[in-house]
Design a protein around this motif. Sequence first.
Motif, PDB file in Angstrom:
ATOM      1  N   ASP A  43      12.675   6.687   1.707  1.00  0.00           N
ATOM      2  CA  ASP A  43      13.179   6.917   3.065  1.00  0.00           C
ATOM      3  C   ASP A  43      12.626   8.255   3.563  1.00  0.00           C
ATOM      4  N   PHE A  44      11.787   8.207   4.613  1.00  0.00           N
ATOM      5  CA  PHE A  44      11.200   9.447   5.145  1.00  0.00           C
ATOM      6  C   PHE A  44      12.148  10.171   6.073  1.00  0.00           C
ATOM      7  N   GLY A  45      13.234   9.502   6.457  1.00  0.00           N
ATOM      8  CA  GLY A  45      14.181  10.131   7.384  1.00  0.00           C
ATOM      9  C   GLY A  45      13.618  10.231   8.780  1.00  0.00           C
ATOM     10  N   SER A  46      12.642   9.417   9.111  1.00  0.00           N
ATOM     11  CA  SER A  46      12.059   9.474  10.446  1.00  0.00           C
ATOM     12  C   SER A  46      11.378   8.149  10.719  1.00  0.00           C
ATOM     13  N   ALA A  47      11.268   7.829  12.008  1.00  0.00           N
ATOM     14  CA  ALA A  47      10.660   6.551  12.375  1.00  0.00           C
ATOM     15  C   ALA A  47       9.139   6.626  12.310  1.00  0.00           C
ATOM     16  N   ALA A  48       8.593   7.839  12.234  1.00  0.00           N
ATOM     17  CA  ALA A  48       7.140   8.000  12.329  1.00  0.00           C
ATOM     18  C   ALA A  48       6.425   7.467  11.090  1.00  0.00           C
ATOM     19  N   ASP A  49       5.237   6.872  11.305  1.00  0.00           N
ATOM     20  CA  ASP A  49       4.418   6.422  10.186  1.00  0.00           C
ATOM     21  C   ASP A  49       3.771   7.625   9.519  1.00  0.00           C
ATOM     22  N   VAL A  50       3.474   7.482   8.240  1.00  0.00           N
ATOM     23  CA  VAL A  50       2.686   8.503   7.548  1.00  0.00           C
ATOM     24  C   VAL A  50       1.432   7.823   7.005  1.00  0.00           C
ATOM     25  N   THR A  51       0.416   8.611   6.726  1.00  0.00           N
ATOM     26  CA  THR A  51      -0.878   8.029   6.363  1.00  0.00           C
ATOM     27  C   THR A  51      -1.120   8.159   4.869  1.00  0.00           C
ATOM     28  N   VAL A  52      -1.692   7.091   4.289  1.00  0.00           N
ATOM     29  CA  VAL A  52      -2.060   7.133   2.874  1.00  0.00           C
ATOM     30  C   VAL A  52      -3.343   7.959   2.769  1.00  0.00           C
ATOM     31  N   THR A  53      -3.316   9.040   1.998  1.00  0.00           N
ATOM     32  CA  THR A  53      -4.515   9.869   1.874  1.00  0.00           C
ATOM     33  C   THR A  53      -5.200   9.700   0.513  1.00  0.00           C
ATOM     34  N   GLN A  54      -4.456   9.245  -0.478  1.00  0.00           N
ATOM     35  CA  GLN A  54      -5.073   9.030  -1.792  1.00  0.00           C
ATOM     36  C   GLN A  54      -4.309   7.978  -2.573  1.00  0.00           C
ATOM     37  N   ILE A  55      -5.058   7.175  -3.334  1.00  0.00           N
ATOM     38  CA  ILE A  55      -4.420   6.251  -4.272  1.00  0.00           C
ATOM     39  C   ILE A  55      -4.623   6.876  -5.652  1.00  0.00           C
ATOM     40  N   LEU A  56      -3.560   7.115  -6.352  1.00  0.00           N
ATOM     41  CA  LEU A  56      -3.662   7.888  -7.593  1.00  0.00           C
ATOM     42  C   LEU A  56      -3.671   7.008  -8.849  1.00  0.00           C
ATOM     43  N   VAL A  57      -3.535   5.676  -8.680  1.00  0.00           N
ATOM     44  CA  VAL A  57      -3.577   4.766  -9.833  1.00  0.00           C
ATOM     45  C   VAL A  57      -4.491   3.596  -9.487  1.00  0.00           C
ATOM     46  N   LYS A  58      -4.819   2.776 -10.521  1.00  0.00           N
ATOM     47  CA  LYS A  58      -5.608   1.562 -10.238  1.00  0.00           C
ATOM     48  C   LYS A  58      -5.005   0.390 -11.011  1.00  0.00           C
ATOM     49  N   SER A  59      -5.410  -0.818 -10.623  1.00  0.00           N
ATOM     50  CA  SER A  59      -4.891  -2.009 -11.299  1.00  0.00           C
ATOM     51  C   SER A  59      -5.142  -1.889 -12.795  1.00  0.00           C
ATOM     52  N   GLY A  60      -4.143  -2.247 -13.569  1.00  0.00           N
ATOM     53  CA  GLY A  60      -4.287  -2.204 -15.021  1.00  0.00           C
ATOM     54  C   GLY A  60      -3.749  -0.920 -15.632  1.00  0.00           C
ATOM     55  N   ASP A  61      -3.562   0.114 -14.819  1.00  0.00           N
ATOM     56  CA  ASP A  61      -3.021   1.371 -15.349  1.00  0.00           C
ATOM     57  C   ASP A  61      -1.595   1.151 -15.841  1.00  0.00           C
ATOM     58  N   VAL A  62      -1.290   1.763 -16.983  1.00  0.00           N
ATOM     59  CA  VAL A  62       0.090   1.732 -17.468  1.00  0.00           C
ATOM     60  C   VAL A  62       0.732   3.052 -17.051  1.00  0.00           C
ATOM     61  N   ILE A  63       1.800   2.970 -16.290  1.00  0.00           N
ATOM     62  CA  ILE A  63       2.384   4.213 -15.755  1.00  0.00           C
ATOM     63  C   ILE A  63       3.844   4.347 -16.167  1.00  0.00           C
ATOM     64  N   CYS A  64       4.311   5.573 -16.173  1.00  0.00           N
ATOM     65  CA  CYS A  64       5.704   5.806 -16.533  1.00  0.00           C
ATOM     66  C   CYS A  64       6.519   6.077 -15.264  1.00  0.00           C
ATOM     67  N   VAL A  65       7.831   6.118 -15.421  1.00  0.00           N
ATOM     68  CA  VAL A  65       8.708   6.433 -14.288  1.00  0.00           C
ATOM     69  C   VAL A  65       8.320   7.817 -13.764  1.00  0.00           C
ATOM     70  N   ASP A  66       8.295   7.955 -12.446  1.00  0.00           N
ATOM     71  CA  ASP A  66       7.995   9.230 -11.778  1.00  0.00           C
ATOM     72  C   ASP A  66       6.509   9.588 -11.754  1.00  0.00           C
ATOM     73  N   ALA A  67       5.653   8.708 -12.318  1.00  0.00           N
ATOM     74  CA  ALA A  67       4.208   8.998 -12.231  1.00  0.00           C
ATOM     75  C   ALA A  67       3.799   8.919 -10.759  1.00  0.00           C
ATOM     76  N   PRO A  68       3.035   9.910 -10.245  1.00  0.00           N
ATOM     77  CA  PRO A  68       2.622   9.837  -8.843  1.00  0.00           C
ATOM     78  C   PRO A  68       1.673   8.656  -8.625  1.00  0.00           C
ATOM     79  N   ILE A  69       1.925   7.852  -7.591  1.00  0.00           N
ATOM     80  CA  ILE A  69       1.090   6.665  -7.395  1.00  0.00           C
ATOM     81  C   ILE A  69       0.204   6.765  -6.154  1.00  0.00           C
ATOM     82  N   VAL A  70       0.734   7.331  -5.071  1.00  0.00           N
ATOM     83  CA  VAL A  70      -0.113   7.557  -3.895  1.00  0.00           C
ATOM     84  C   VAL A  70       0.257   8.890  -3.256  1.00  0.00           C
TER      85      VAL A  70
END
Length: 428
Positions: A10-37
Amino acid sequence: MAIKNITTPDFGSAADVTVTQILVKSGDVICVDAPIVSLESDKATMDIPSSDAGTVKEIKVKVGDAVSTGAVLLTLEVGRETVAKTASAEHSTTTQAQPIKQVEQTQSIQTATTKERVSHREGDFVTKPAESAEEVHAGPGVRRLARELGVSLNEIQGSGPKQRVLREDVEAHTQNQVTRGAVSPIMSLPTVNFSDFGATELEPLSRIKKLSGKYLQRNWMLIPHVTQFGEADITTLDAYRVERNITLKKQNIKLTILPFVIKALVASLKAFPHFNASLDAASENLVLKKYFHMGIAVDTDEGLLVPVIKNVNQKGLIDLAEELVVLSERARQKQLTPGELQGSSFSISSLGSIGGTGFTPIINYPDVAILGISQAFYKPIYEEGHFVPRLMLPLSLSYDHRVIDGATAARFMVHLTTMLSDIRNLLL
Ligand code: CAO
């Protein structure tokens, strides 16, 4: 095994935000709280953490996409043990935006990517133009950037999927224009080789500094600023504040001058509604705001942040004092969400705890004015035939001269200093 959607918080605002980076790829095994984008809004960047552990199945967004609260970022295959773990934390799936933070490694990847695009595109931006800027694929953030830089989107070839114009494309295009001399020379400063003059060392700017720097430069260049100075006699206000602090100390509350200034500002903003306003997109109308949300510049280790205290007109001095402490602490701990950085109708920059006699603050767009506060000091004031020591608070009001005339600004300053000189005025 189960497939889970990982969504934006929840961003707390109606405004859209832009994706600037994807930090994972298909097949990656990630843990809870791992940054994804990484996402970027008008005022902040943030890394979105995964609410679950598992294997990334499909990434549902691309760099340049505009996303809003609840958008699916990726799907995750969660294992049995992960499901059990997730189930216990199910109630917390509305992940909070991860605090704004600097991720050096990903940052350098982004820089490299940008450079690659720039060099690839140099001298190579002649393309089949779209009929109009509206037909060009671009997110709202990119459209806004192009508008602010004064470039037309249909002159730019998008390097994103389906020729979508990305932020980097707009920046590269502008850079190209500057290099070719198509833009006024004030847009580019000469390069200096400092090692010609002695030893140097490079210190990278923090991510917050880079981001806020862009907005400060834009606001300073595009808004005609004038600064009105004033001094408020806060001798009685401060005596009251010091006395109240004796009892408040037992409750662990400290009343500084700032909450009084906020209350006085509300009275002045009500008396001069053009200061609590914004220009509309065409710069043809003033949007007068019926709410009073105060942006407060907070000095943090990584740079300037301006969290917003909402509805300050409905809050008392103690509430404001407490909220100031909480918000500035959250800013310094990098825990602010984009919602807490948006929606100001007026802003304050207080350097009073540090020192100095005055400064010219930069307007926090889309506000049309900002109040700078410097350190209170005793000054001999001539009263009824003799000099008396009075505690004076130096104020500097920067305003957008397209919206506010000098005479109105001077009247606003007189009103504000009158409010502060006798706090009984605030009761009227
Ligand atoms: N005159 C004299 N003393 C002042 C004062 C002023 N104008 N303003 C604050 N003080 C005093 C306070 O009373 C407090 O005194 P004690 O420690 O003796 O009680 C002390 O300075 C520290 O105040 P504070 O900074 O903790 O609290 P604040 O409410 O005045 O300000 C905040 C809060 C968040 C605005 C401030 O901490 C801050 O970050 N200021 C910097 C903002 C900034 O960087 N602006 C520049 C933007 S442009 O680059």
